[in-house]
Scaffold this motif. Structure first.
Motif, PDB file in Angstrom:
ATOM      1  N   ARG A   2       0.844  -1.185   0.000  1.00  0.00           N
ATOM      2  CA  ARG A   2       0.000   0.000   0.000  1.00  0.00           C
ATOM      3  C   ARG A   2       0.881   1.237   0.000  1.00  0.00           C
ATOM      4  O   ARG A   2       2.027   1.198   0.411  1.00  0.00           O
ATOM      5  CB  ARG A   2      -0.890   0.010   1.227  1.00  0.00           C
ATOM      6  CG  ARG A   2      -1.844  -1.162   1.267  1.00  0.00           C
ATOM      7  CD  ARG A   2      -2.605  -1.137   2.540  1.00  0.00           C
ATOM      8  NE  ARG A   2      -3.526  -2.239   2.602  1.00  0.00           N
ATOM      9  CZ  ARG A   2      -4.288  -2.501   3.620  1.00  0.00           C
ATOM     10  NH1 ARG A   2      -4.245  -1.742   4.695  1.00  0.00           N
ATOM     11  NH2 ARG A   2      -5.113  -3.504   3.609  1.00  0.00           N
ATOM     12  N   TYR A   3       0.324   2.369  -0.420  1.00  0.00           N
ATOM     13  CA  TYR A   3       1.111   3.599  -0.502  1.00  0.00           C
ATOM     14  C   TYR A   3       0.399   4.753   0.172  1.00  0.00           C
ATOM     15  O   TYR A   3      -0.801   4.914   0.037  1.00  0.00           O
ATOM     16  CB  TYR A   3       1.380   3.977  -1.957  1.00  0.00           C
ATOM     17  CG  TYR A   3       2.252   2.976  -2.643  1.00  0.00           C
ATOM     18  CD1 TYR A   3       3.636   3.045  -2.516  1.00  0.00           C
ATOM     19  CD2 TYR A   3       1.708   1.941  -3.372  1.00  0.00           C
ATOM     20  CE1 TYR A   3       4.451   2.098  -3.116  1.00  0.00           C
ATOM     21  CE2 TYR A   3       2.516   0.997  -3.974  1.00  0.00           C
ATOM     22  CZ  TYR A   3       3.880   1.085  -3.844  1.00  0.00           C
ATOM     23  OH  TYR A   3       4.682   0.152  -4.435  1.00  0.00           O
ATOM     24  N   TRP A  37       3.110  -0.141   4.627  1.00  0.00           N
ATOM     25  CA  TRP A  37       2.896   0.942   3.682  1.00  0.00           C
ATOM     26  C   TRP A  37       4.214   1.599   3.322  1.00  0.00           C
ATOM     27  O   TRP A  37       5.131   1.649   4.137  1.00  0.00           O
ATOM     28  CB  TRP A  37       1.997   2.011   4.315  1.00  0.00           C
ATOM     29  CG  TRP A  37       0.673   1.525   4.788  1.00  0.00           C
ATOM     30  CD1 TRP A  37       0.405   0.844   5.955  1.00  0.00           C
ATOM     31  CD2 TRP A  37      -0.572   1.668   4.140  1.00  0.00           C
ATOM     32  NE1 TRP A  37      -0.927   0.578   6.053  1.00  0.00           N
ATOM     33  CE2 TRP A  37      -1.562   1.079   4.945  1.00  0.00           C
ATOM     34  CE3 TRP A  37      -0.964   2.262   2.931  1.00  0.00           C
ATOM     35  CZ2 TRP A  37      -2.898   1.049   4.595  1.00  0.00           C
ATOM     36  CZ3 TRP A  37      -2.304   2.236   2.595  1.00  0.00           C
ATOM     37  CH2 TRP A  37      -3.251   1.631   3.415  1.00  0.00           C
ATOM     38  N   GLY A  39       5.590   5.279   1.141  1.00  0.00           N
ATOM     39  CA  GLY A  39       5.089   6.503   0.552  1.00  0.00           C
ATOM     40  C   GLY A  39       6.112   7.606   0.595  1.00  0.00           C
ATOM     41  O   GLY A  39       7.310   7.364   0.767  1.00  0.00           O
ATOM     42  N   LYS A 134      -8.772   8.573  -0.184  1.00  0.00           N
ATOM     43  CA  LYS A 134      -8.442   7.167  -0.375  1.00  0.00           C
ATOM     44  C   LYS A 134      -8.885   6.741  -1.776  1.00  0.00           C
ATOM     45  O   LYS A 134     -10.005   6.991  -2.183  1.00  0.00           O
ATOM     46  CB  LYS A 134      -9.169   6.300   0.661  1.00  0.00           C
ATOM     47  CG  LYS A 134      -8.779   6.602   2.083  1.00  0.00           C
ATOM     48  CD  LYS A 134      -9.563   5.726   3.047  1.00  0.00           C
ATOM     49  CE  LYS A 134      -9.269   6.082   4.486  1.00  0.00           C
ATOM     50  NZ  LYS A 134     -10.055   5.276   5.418  1.00  0.00           N
ATOM     51  N   ASP A 137      -5.586   1.296  -2.807  1.00  0.00           N
ATOM     52  CA  ASP A 137      -4.435   1.179  -1.913  1.00  0.00           C
ATOM     53  C   ASP A 137      -3.577   2.435  -1.895  1.00  0.00           C
ATOM     54  O   ASP A 137      -2.513   2.442  -1.282  1.00  0.00           O
ATOM     55  CB  ASP A 137      -3.572  -0.025  -2.303  1.00  0.00           C
ATOM     56  CG  ASP A 137      -4.157  -1.328  -1.791  1.00  0.00           C
ATOM     57  OD1 ASP A 137      -5.050  -1.277  -0.935  1.00  0.00           O
ATOM     58  OD2 ASP A 137      -3.716  -2.390  -2.254  1.00  0.00           O
ATOM     59  N   GLU A 138      -4.005   3.498  -2.577  1.00  0.00           N
ATOM     60  CA  GLU A 138      -3.252   4.742  -2.540  1.00  0.00           C
ATOM     61  C   GLU A 138      -4.026   5.778  -1.755  1.00  0.00           C
ATOM     62  O   GLU A 138      -5.172   6.080  -2.062  1.00  0.00           O
ATOM     63  CB  GLU A 138      -2.983   5.262  -3.953  1.00  0.00           C
ATOM     64  CG  GLU A 138      -2.081   6.481  -3.932  1.00  0.00           C
ATOM     65  CD  GLU A 138      -1.599   6.869  -5.312  1.00  0.00           C
ATOM     66  OE1 GLU A 138      -1.243   5.956  -6.083  1.00  0.00           O
ATOM     67  OE2 GLU A 138      -1.608   8.059  -5.607  1.00  0.00           O
ATOM     68  N   TRP A 139      -3.398   6.291  -0.710  1.00  0.00           N
ATOM     69  CA  TRP A 139      -4.004   7.291   0.143  1.00  0.00           C
ATOM     70  C   TRP A 139      -3.191   8.571   0.061  1.00  0.00           C
ATOM     71  O   TRP A 139      -1.965   8.525  -0.036  1.00  0.00           O
ATOM     72  CB  TRP A 139      -4.016   6.837   1.593  1.00  0.00           C
ATOM     73  CG  TRP A 139      -4.877   5.658   1.884  1.00  0.00           C
ATOM     74  CD1 TRP A 139      -5.418   4.771   0.988  1.00  0.00           C
ATOM     75  CD2 TRP A 139      -5.274   5.204   3.165  1.00  0.00           C
ATOM     76  NE1 TRP A 139      -6.121   3.809   1.655  1.00  0.00           N
ATOM     77  CE2 TRP A 139      -6.040   4.043   2.987  1.00  0.00           C
ATOM     78  CE3 TRP A 139      -5.042   5.666   4.441  1.00  0.00           C
ATOM     79  CZ2 TRP A 139      -6.592   3.352   4.044  1.00  0.00           C
ATOM     80  CZ3 TRP A 139      -5.590   4.967   5.500  1.00  0.00           C
ATOM     81  CH2 TRP A 139      -6.359   3.839   5.308  1.00  0.00           C
ATOM     82  N   THR A 140      -3.863   9.692   0.105  1.00  0.00           N
ATOM     83  CA  THR A 140      -3.187  10.987   0.108  1.00  0.00           C
ATOM     84  C   THR A 140      -3.647  11.769   1.331  1.00  0.00           C
ATOM     85  O   THR A 140      -4.849  11.875   1.579  1.00  0.00           O
ATOM     86  CB  THR A 140      -3.514  11.774  -1.174  1.00  0.00           C
ATOM     87  OG1 THR A 140      -3.138  10.982  -2.295  1.00  0.00           O
ATOM     88  CG2 THR A 140      -2.749  13.097  -1.204  1.00  0.00           C
TER      89      THR A 140
END
Length: 143
Positions: A2-3, A37, A39, A134, A137-140
């Motif tokens: 995940r990122y 994770w 990132g 969200k 699997d990419e969250w900011t």
């Protein structure tokens, strides 16, 4: 894998958010953080790689964050506990860095916004509103 992508902006607020999130919603949201994770953290125009390992604490009432990120002067490490505050009906994240710094994050009812207070790498007071986006699997996290 995940990122997380963390972006920092100058937006300030106070932690006064009372919520109405239910324990069931909180449990589901906490579970979505569990895992490993990778990132990037962007802070004051500087970006650096970051790593998080998040696991359930015994009893599954809170999760434990183990965070590492490279900042000017070395690698910063942080351990945080995130769980549901039944009195205020909100999710809270309390983190403590190896350099003695700390942060407190209080999440909104829908877990897409939060307010953060703490101290920065140079021990200055730090407050920020956070927007959480969200996409799979990419969250900011927009600070």
């Amino acid at each position: 894998m995940r990122y997380f992508l963390l972006l920092t902006f100058a937006a300030f607020g106070q932690i006064t958010q009372a919520g109405d999130i239910t324990p069931e919603v909180a449990q589901k949201e906490l579970d979505s953080y569990v895992g490993k994770w990778e990132g990037t953290i962007e802070l004051d125009g500087e970006s650096s790689p970051a790593r998080w390992m998040v696991e359930w604490a015994p009893g599954k009432q809170c999760i434990i964050f183990h965070e590492e990120y490279d900042l000017e002067g070395g690698t910063a490490k942080l351990t945080a506990i995130m769980g549901y505050d039944r009195i205020n009906k909100q999710v809270v994240n309390l983190g403590f860095r190896t350099d003695g710094g700390n942060r407190t994050v209080v999440y909104s009812d829908n877990m897409t916004e939060a307010k953060t207070v703490g101290d920065g790498p140079n021990r200055e007071d730090w407050k920020s509103d956070v927007e959480i986006k969200k996409d799979g699997d990419e969250w900011t996290f927009l600070y």
